[in-house]
Structure formats: structure tokens, C-alpha cells
Design a protein around this motif. Structure first.
Motif, PDB file in Angstrom:
ATOM      1  N   PHE A  11       0.850  -1.186   0.000  1.00 48.31           N
ATOM      2  CA  PHE A  11       0.000   0.000   0.000  1.00 48.31           C
ATOM      3  C   PHE A  11       0.890   1.241   0.000  1.00 48.31           C
ATOM      4  CE2 PHE A  11      -2.534  -3.304   2.132  1.00 48.31           C
ATOM      5  CZ  PHE A  11      -3.640  -3.317   1.292  1.00 48.31           C
ATOM      6  N   LEU A  17      -0.616   4.687   1.374  1.00 52.29           N
ATOM      7  CA  LEU A  17      -0.789   4.713   2.826  1.00 52.29           C
ATOM      8  C   LEU A  17       0.570   4.788   3.509  1.00 52.29           C
ATOM      9  CD1 LEU A  17      -3.676   2.126   3.289  1.00 52.29           C
ATOM     10  CD2 LEU A  17      -3.791   4.598   3.588  1.00 52.29           C
ATOM     11  N   PRO A  20      -1.108  -1.291   7.798  1.00 53.73           N
ATOM     12  CA  PRO A  20      -2.487  -1.120   7.340  1.00 53.73           C
ATOM     13  C   PRO A  20      -3.469  -2.116   7.954  1.00 53.73           C
ATOM     14  CG  PRO A  20      -0.977  -1.120   5.473  1.00 53.73           C
ATOM     15  CD  PRO A  20      -0.193  -1.519   6.680  1.00 53.73           C
ATOM     16  N   ILE A  72      -5.982  -0.738  10.464  1.00 55.22           N
ATOM     17  CA  ILE A  72      -7.048   0.183  10.050  1.00 55.22           C
ATOM     18  C   ILE A  72      -8.390  -0.515  10.188  1.00 55.22           C
ATOM     19  CG2 ILE A  72      -8.034   1.470   8.116  1.00 55.22           C
ATOM     20  CD1 ILE A  72      -5.162   1.900   7.119  1.00 55.22           C
ATOM     21  N   GLU A  75      -6.925   2.230  -1.837  1.00 51.72           N
ATOM     22  CA  GLU A  75      -6.203   1.338  -0.934  1.00 51.72           C
ATOM     23  C   GLU A  75      -7.002   1.074   0.339  1.00 51.72           C
ATOM     24  OE1 GLU A  75      -2.262   2.866  -0.256  1.00 51.72           O
ATOM     25  OE2 GLU A  75      -1.647   2.495  -2.329  1.00 51.72           O
ATOM     26  N   LEU A  76      -7.636   2.109   0.870  1.00 49.22           N
ATOM     27  CA  LEU A  76      -8.451   1.935   2.081  1.00 49.22           C
ATOM     28  C   LEU A  76      -9.628   1.006   1.825  1.00 49.22           C
ATOM     29  CD1 LEU A  76      -8.421   5.575   3.476  1.00 49.22           C
ATOM     30  CD2 LEU A  76      -7.435   3.552   4.572  1.00 49.22           C
ATOM     31  N   ILE A  98      -8.654  -2.557   2.048  1.00 53.13           N
ATOM     32  CA  ILE A  98      -8.437  -2.999   3.427  1.00 53.13           C
ATOM     33  C   ILE A  98      -9.759  -3.184   4.168  1.00 53.13           C
ATOM     34  CG2 ILE A  98      -7.491  -2.321   5.669  1.00 53.13           C
ATOM     35  CD1 ILE A  98      -5.323  -0.795   4.031  1.00 53.13           C
TER      36      ILE A  98
END
Length: 126
Positions: free
Chosen positions: A2, A5, A13, A16, A82-83, A86
Motif C-alpha cells: 500500500f 498509505l 495497514p 485500520i 487502498e483503504l 483494506i
């Protein structure tokens, strides 16, 4: 895995839990919430502000009128991608809206009480 991030300083990560995105004036505010660690009263979070990109859009080609509009920052869209990778793996739960609001209200009460206590302690030091 990532890179965007990591660029924000988030090197783990997997910690998160969720994120929120809102718009304030000419900025987008991204807030990333981490999983609550043992012994912590509140889960940690970090906030990032990104200026919105401005661009002129042709409204009327006959009179050549342009309108200035704003759009989300390109780097922010990459971070959100990317978030999403996740946070999407968790199955969404059906949450009763009333219960969620009450939970958020209780959390806010704790945060405000903690801040008041902190300010009062600072006043005592004066």
C-alpha cells in the motif's frame, strides 16, 4: 503493498478499522480510524486534509461561458482505493440506525468529558 498509505506514515495497514471522508469548504478531510488497542479508552485516529482541485468547465459553447468547479484530489482517490481494499473485506452488518446514533452520542460524551477534564487540569496548573 500500500504505497500511498505508507506515504502517509501508515506502516501497518492491518490496524485500520474504517475511514470517513467529508468536505469542508475547499478541502476534503480524510479520517482514518485504527483498531482499539488493549487498555485504550478510545481508538486512535489520524486526519488528513486535501485541497480540492479546481478546474474550469465549459457551460455554454455558444457564449463561451465557463464555470469553475472543484473535484477530489487525485492522490486522495488513490488512497481511498487502498483503504477500500483494506476495509471492504469485512462483511457489513445490519446496524439499527437508532443504536448507531446512541453509540456515537455516548462516544461523543466521553470525548467531551475527557477534554473538559484535560482543560480543567491545565487551569489548575496556572
Amino acid at each position: 503493498m500500500f504505497p500511498h498509505l505508507n506515504g502517509l506514515g501508515i506502516h501497518d495497514p492491518s490496524q485500520i478499522e474504517r475511514y470517513s471522508l467529508r468536505q469542508e469548504a475547499q478541502k476534503d478531510v480524510l479520517k482514518i480510524y485504527f483498531k482499539k488497542q488493549k487498555g485504550e479508552l478510545f481508538a486512535k485516529s489520524v486526519k488528513f486534509k486535501y485541497p480540492r482541485q479546481k478546474k474550469s468547465v465549459l457551460v455554454d459553447s455558444g457564449s463561451h461561458q465557463y464555470k469553475e468547479v472543484t473535484e477530489i484530489n487525485r492522490n486522495l482517490t488513490l488512497i481511498i482505493d487502498e483503504l477500500n481494499k483494506i476495509t471492504r473485506h469485512e462483511t457489513p452488518e445490519e446496524i439499527d440506525v437508532k443504536q448507531k446514533i446512541l453509540k456515537d452520542l455516548r462516544h461523543l460524551e466521553k470525548v467531551v468529558a475527557s477534554k473538559i477534564a484535560e482543560i480543567e487540569a491545565d487551569l489548575e496548573k496556572l
